[in-house]
Each structure stands twice: as structure tokens, then as C-alpha cells.
Scaffold this active site. Structure first.
Site, PDB file in Angstrom:
ATOM      1  N   PHE A  85     -53.243 -28.770 -25.035  1.00 27.58           N
ATOM      2  CA  PHE A  85     -52.712 -30.056 -25.472  1.00 27.58           C
ATOM      3  C   PHE A  85     -53.664 -30.686 -26.478  1.00 27.58           C
ATOM      4  O   PHE A  85     -54.881 -30.515 -26.372  1.00 27.58           O
ATOM      5  CB  PHE A  85     -52.529 -30.970 -24.259  1.00 27.58           C
ATOM      6  N   GLU A  86     -53.125 -31.414 -27.429  1.00 27.21           N
ATOM      7  CA  GLU A  86     -53.949 -32.005 -28.480  1.00 27.21           C
ATOM      8  C   GLU A  86     -54.999 -32.967 -27.939  1.00 27.21           C
ATOM      9  O   GLU A  86     -55.976 -33.284 -28.606  1.00 27.21           O
ATOM     10  CB  GLU A  86     -53.077 -32.736 -29.502  1.00 27.21           C
TER      11      GLU A  86
END
Lengths: 258, 325
Positions: A51-52
Site C-alpha cells: 500500500f502507498e
């Protein structure tokens, strides 16, 4: 004929089928979480989801509802932050595949998640591009989720948040993008892909119970359907895993089929 | 400098921290990310003290941003994403404020904003990026010419230049550094001297704090600095970068704080119900911000049962089986 599954179930499973073992998946919220999680549980256990926000390969025993959900921080190989996450997104050795969603899309897969109307005084404001602009710019490939509607499949997006094939042909590469570009658009009616040379969208699959004409009717630009085939329906096993293991509270899947 | 060396002077209430370190018109960096570690205690205190004309800078933000905008404390924002995921895919007061012209917004991407804070943290004027060529994120200007080139707002949103090390043309995007007046961070543990330990994802908090002129850290627990020095690998910020340490248990509620509590779906769903209507939102602020003087009063209002419902499992870091519908 009533189908034994919902649009969202079909979309999650269809997008999941694009995932190969060994892919590194950049997931956002909503359907992309489902697609990534279901693919890992069905046919690509070695795929890695990150995930970013910096959560890398979490256990995902429960479905996260946002990329900053504490569920993306548990059972990870490591926890980091945005800079580290983006260093993976752009990594030259990795086949990073990003799942993105948007409010509008054009024939070349450019998407809008920012606003409708004038940017400085919009008629409708959306959240903004988040990390989608970065994934669209720099990931190895992109899969886009859309609702198939005329007002969403438009000749020109109101605001170009995240780049697709730009103006088609080699325009994306000439603009400075070294790799990437949208691989497919997964909607509630079927799957669209992009022509090899022109990079224009065409209909690749329509779901069982949907016709190519129906897809054309819900698209606001000309769509070639000459190569379109019916999709393989979801198997009982795929549906069981999605419903029982991945989203038992139906947090993203929503109401069950009527 | 002396005021930064006296450790004891750093421990203070939210009211004192805002009074001393947040001014009208300040550029404020919000730590946390959408539904995690929003600095809610300071956001509510800024609203109570009536700060105005704030300029918020962030990557992807959530609840603290939305109530600050809704309360009228904000004039300008630079951000990549405004929302809380499934609970409010677009921040409800944020959307209204942008559509009505109450705030001016400059959109960037999350990577852009990360690089801008990193540039500020490294005392560099700008950072290059490969995100966004020929998009409206770079092409469209949100801030009018009256704002550009004044104070902390550079004359250009971004500049597309060429890689000077490549003899062939190769475009790069240059993004201006961010040097906020204040960074607001919520951490799990802070030493009484100001040493910060963030658990779970750090998002961009460390870069935001290093880029800022002043740093306010609220925390679940104040612990002895000596305890944090026993395992310094786990620490996130050195004490001398921190100006204010505000003890604030459940200080990120209704957003999550890893290993302490989950986000509160009941509160976030209730907020979604009321925030879209101006009168009901005003009542929300009256009830949940103006009528509660401090965090103790706020927690009494949330109630022990709802707090226990979101309490994190000490093995998993979130509340397993929490009804999140």
C-alpha cells in the site's frame, strides 16, 4: 436469467484473474483490495500486496477499508512510510501492477478522480488523485475499475488526474513516461483493453448475461466490439472464497444478489 | 534555542500548545493518513481557539482536515486526496468548501507531496519527479495569481525541466519544497523530553516534522526518555525537533492509532450522516468540539463502551471482528 452473483463479485474476480504469481500489487481502497486479496487466495499466493502508505505484504486476515487502515500494518514483512512505498512502486526490477478507480475515463484510459466542471470552482469535487497519478505514471501496468455509464466513459475527461495512453500511439512515451500504461478496464459489464498500436480502448469481454450492444449503449464514445467474447463465469469455489474468506461482512461487496 | 532545551517546558496541554505555536495564517502540515493517527485533539483545539486563514498541507487526509475546513479555519489547502476511504470517499465538508469557493485548493499527487516534504526536510529548494507529465495535476492551477509568489507559496506550482545529466532530452518535474510553520503529529509513545516513537506505518510524519519550523506531538503515552533509549531502533524523531508534547489518550479518535485502538465506524458513520447538512454539522461542532473543553470531556462524551469496542487487540494492533459496516 438471474445470475448467482453480483456485479461487484464479478468485477473483483475478473480483475483478480489478471494477477500472476510473483506480481507486486499496488492496491487502493474498495474493489482493488478485494481483487488483490482474492487473487492471492485463489491462484497467486506468491503475489505481494503493498500500500502507498508503507504497509508491505500484510496478512490481510481482515479486509482494510482504507490504505491507512491498521489492517495493512499487521503481519507485514515490514512497515514503512510513503517514500519507501513509492520506491517499490517505481522499482526497475519489479512488475508492479496498480489497481485504480475513477469517476471518468476517456478512450485512451486517462482517468479523472478530481472534479467535474471547472477545476477552480467545480460542480462536483472528488477526493483527488492520491497515489493514482503516481501509479499511472510509473507502475509496470495498471488495471482500472469503472462503472460503465455514458457520463463516465467520455470523449474527454473534465480533469486528467492520472495518465493512461494520453493521446494514443506513442504519445505517452513521448511525454516522458518510461514504462507502464493501462492494461485493462474492468467494469460492471465487461472488460476493455487497448489496441496494440493506436492504444484506443476496445471491448474484450462482456459478462454472461450482458451483450456487446449493451456495453456500447453505456459508453460515451465509439467502442470497437469486433473482438469481444463472453467472459468465463465465476466458479463456485471463487465465489465461496470471495464471500466467506475475503469479505464476510460484505463491507465492499455490498448487498447480496437478489 | 533555550526554550527547546528545557525538557520540562515541552509537556503541555493542547490549549497551551495551540496558543503558543499556532497562529492565524500559518501553514500547517497534518500528520497521519485518512483514517489513521489524525491529530484530532489539536484540530479541535484550533477550532475552539478560533484560528483562521490556515493553509493546510498534506498528502491524503481525512477527519482532522474535514472538521478544520468545515469549521471555517482554513483558506487554502495543498493535498493529493481528501477523504476517509469507505466512510467518506470524498471529505464531506472538504467537498462543500471547494464547490462553494470557500477554500482554494492546489492538487498534487501523494508522491509529489512526499517529495515536497522531503525537500523541506533536507533543506533543498525542490525535488525532481517522474509523475504527472501532461496531466492536469501539473497543468491546472488552483491558487490564483494573487497568492503565487507570496509568503510560503512559490511562484509556480511545478516546473517541467530536463534531466541535465542526460545528453538526450528527458523531462523531469521539479516540485517546490514545503516548509510548514507547524507540523501536527500523533504518536503512540513520546518521552518526556520529546523523543517520538511511532508504531505501525509512519506515513510521512517524520519528513513533515523535519520540514516544519515548529512541531506539536500529541501522544497516547508519555514515557521516560530512558525507556525509549533502551531500544532506540524503534524511535522516529529526536527530542530536540519537538516543541510541544501533549498527552492525549485516544487523541486520534475517531481515527485509528495502531496497537491502541481502531477507527470508530459508529462515529465516522454518524459524521457522514450529519456533515452534509450545514445545521447538523454546526450542531456536531457544538456538541463534539465547542462543548468539550479538553480530551477528558471528549472521552467522557464518547463513553467507555464505545472506546472499548475499538480498543486494539495487543497481538494484531486493531480490533478484530469490529462491526465496520
Amino acid at each position: 436469467m438471474a445470475r448467482a452473483y453480483t456485479d461487484k463479485e464479478m468485477m473483483a474476480l475478473t480483475a483478480g484473474r489478471f494477477v500472476s504469481n510473483g506480481d507486486v500489487l499496488f492496491a487502493g481502497t474498495g474493489l482493488s483490495m478485494l481483487a488483490a486479496t482474492v487473487a492471492k487466495r485463489i491462484h497467486a499466493p506468491q503475489a505481494v500486496v503493498f500500500f502507498e502508505t508503507g504497509g508491505i505484504d500484510p496478512a490481510l486476515a481482515e479486509l482494510p477499508l482504507a490504505v491507512a487502515d491498521p489492517r495493512v500494518m499487521t503481519g507485514t514483512c515490514m512497515n514503512s512510510g510513503l517514500i519507501d512505498a513509492f520506491s517499490l512502486l517505481v522499482h526497475r526490477r519489479l512488475r508492479t501492477i496498480a489497481f485504480l478507480g475513477a469517476a471518468q475515463i476517456d478512450p485512451y484510459g486517462n482517468i479523472n478522480s478530481t472534479c467535474l466542471g471547472d477545476y477552480r470552482r467545480p460542480r462536483v469535487r472528488f477526493p483527488g488523485c492520491g497515489g493514482a497519478c503516481d501509479a499511472a505514471s510509473q507502475a509496470f501496468g495498471v488495471i482500472i475499475f469503472m462503472q460503465q455509464e455514458k457520463k463516465r466513459f467520455v470523449e474527454k475527461v473534465d480533469y486528467l488526474s492520472s495518465v493512461g495512453w494520453l493521446r494514443g500511439g506513442d504519445s505517452r512515451q513521448r511525454a516522458g513516461y518510461a514504462r507502464g500504461g493501462p492494461m485493462a478496464v474492468v467494469t460492471n459489464l465487461g472488460v476493455m483493453k487497448f489496441e496494440e498500436e493506436s492504444k484506443r480502448m476496445y471491448l474484450s469481454e462482456y459478462y454472461p448475461g450482458v451483450t456487446a450492444a449493451q456495453v456500447v449503449g453505456d459508453t460515451g464514445f465509439e467502442l470497437d466490439v469486433s473482438r469481444a467474447k463472453e467472459s468465463v463465469p465465476p466458479s463456485a469455489e471463487e465465489l465461496r472464497i470471495l464471500r466467506q474468506d475475503v469479505d464476510p461482512q460484505r463491507l465492499i461487496l455490498g448487498p447480496v444478489a437478489a | 534555542m533555550n526554550d527547546r532545551i528545557d525538557a520540562k517546558s515541552k509537556l503541555m496541554t493542547a490549549a497551551e500548545a495551540v496558543r503558543r505555536f499556532v497562529k492565524d495564517g500559518d501553514m500547517i502540515a497534518l500528520g497521519g493518513f485518512t483514517v489513521s493517527r489524525n491529530v484530532m485533539v489539536i484540530a479541535r483545539e484550533i477550532i475552539r481557539q478560533g484560528r483562521r486563514d490556515l493553509h493546510l498541507v498534506m498528502h491524503s487526509h481525512g477527519q482532522a482536515m474535514d472538521i478544520l475546513v468545515g469549521a471555517g479555519a482554513v483558506s487554502r489547502l495543498e493535498l493529493a486526496y481528501g477523504g476517509t476511504g469507505r466512510f467518506a470517499p470524498t471529505g464531506i465538508r472538504f467537498r462543500k468548501a471547494v464547490q462553494s469557493g470557500q477554500v482554494q485548493v492546489e492538487d498534487y499527487s501523494n508522491f509529489h507531496m512526499s517529495l515536497r516534504f522531503l525537500a523541506g526536510a533536507l533543506n533543498l529548494p525542490f525535488m525532481p519527479s517522474r509523475s504527472g507529465f501532461e496531466t492536469d495535476v501539473l497543468g491546472q492551477q488552483g491558487f490564483g495569481p494573487e497568492l503565487r509568489g507570496r509568503g510560503k507559496i512559490p511562484p509556480y506550482k511545478a516546473v517541467v525541466s530536463s534531466n541535465p545529466f542526460n545528453p538526450d532530452p528527458e523531462p523531469v518535474v521539479l516540485l517546490p519544497a514545503l516548509t510548514p510553520d507547524v507540523a501536527l503529529i500523533h504518536a503512540q509513545c513520546v518521552g518526556e523530553d520529546g523523543t517520538v516513537r511511532i508504531k505501525g506505518l509512519t506515513f510521512l510524519d517524520i519528513e513533515q516534522a523535519k520540514a516544519a519550523s515548529r512541531v506539536i506531538v500529541t501522544c497516547e503515552e508519555v514515557v521516560p526518555a530512558a525507556f525509549l533509549r533502551q531500544d532506540p531502533d524503534q524511535n522516529s524523531l529526536p527530542p530536540f525537533l519537538v516543541d510541544a508534547v501533549v498527552p492525549a489518550p485516544f487523541g486520534a479518535h475517531p481515527t485509528a492509532c495502531h496497537f491502541f485502538y481502531d477507527y470508530d465506524p459508529r462515529h465516522l458513520n454518524m459524521y457522514r450522516q450529519v456533515a452534509g447538512d450545514d445545521d447538523r454539522f454546526r450542531k456536531y461542532l457544538d456538541e463534539w468540539v465547542y462543548a468539550v473543553d479538553d480530551q477528558e470531556a471528549y472521552l467522557a462524551k464518547v463513553g467507555a463502551v464505545d472506546l472499548m469496542r475499538v480498543k486494539a487487540n495487543s497481538n494484531l494492533g486493531y480490533a478484530p471482528g469490529l462491526d465496520r459496516r
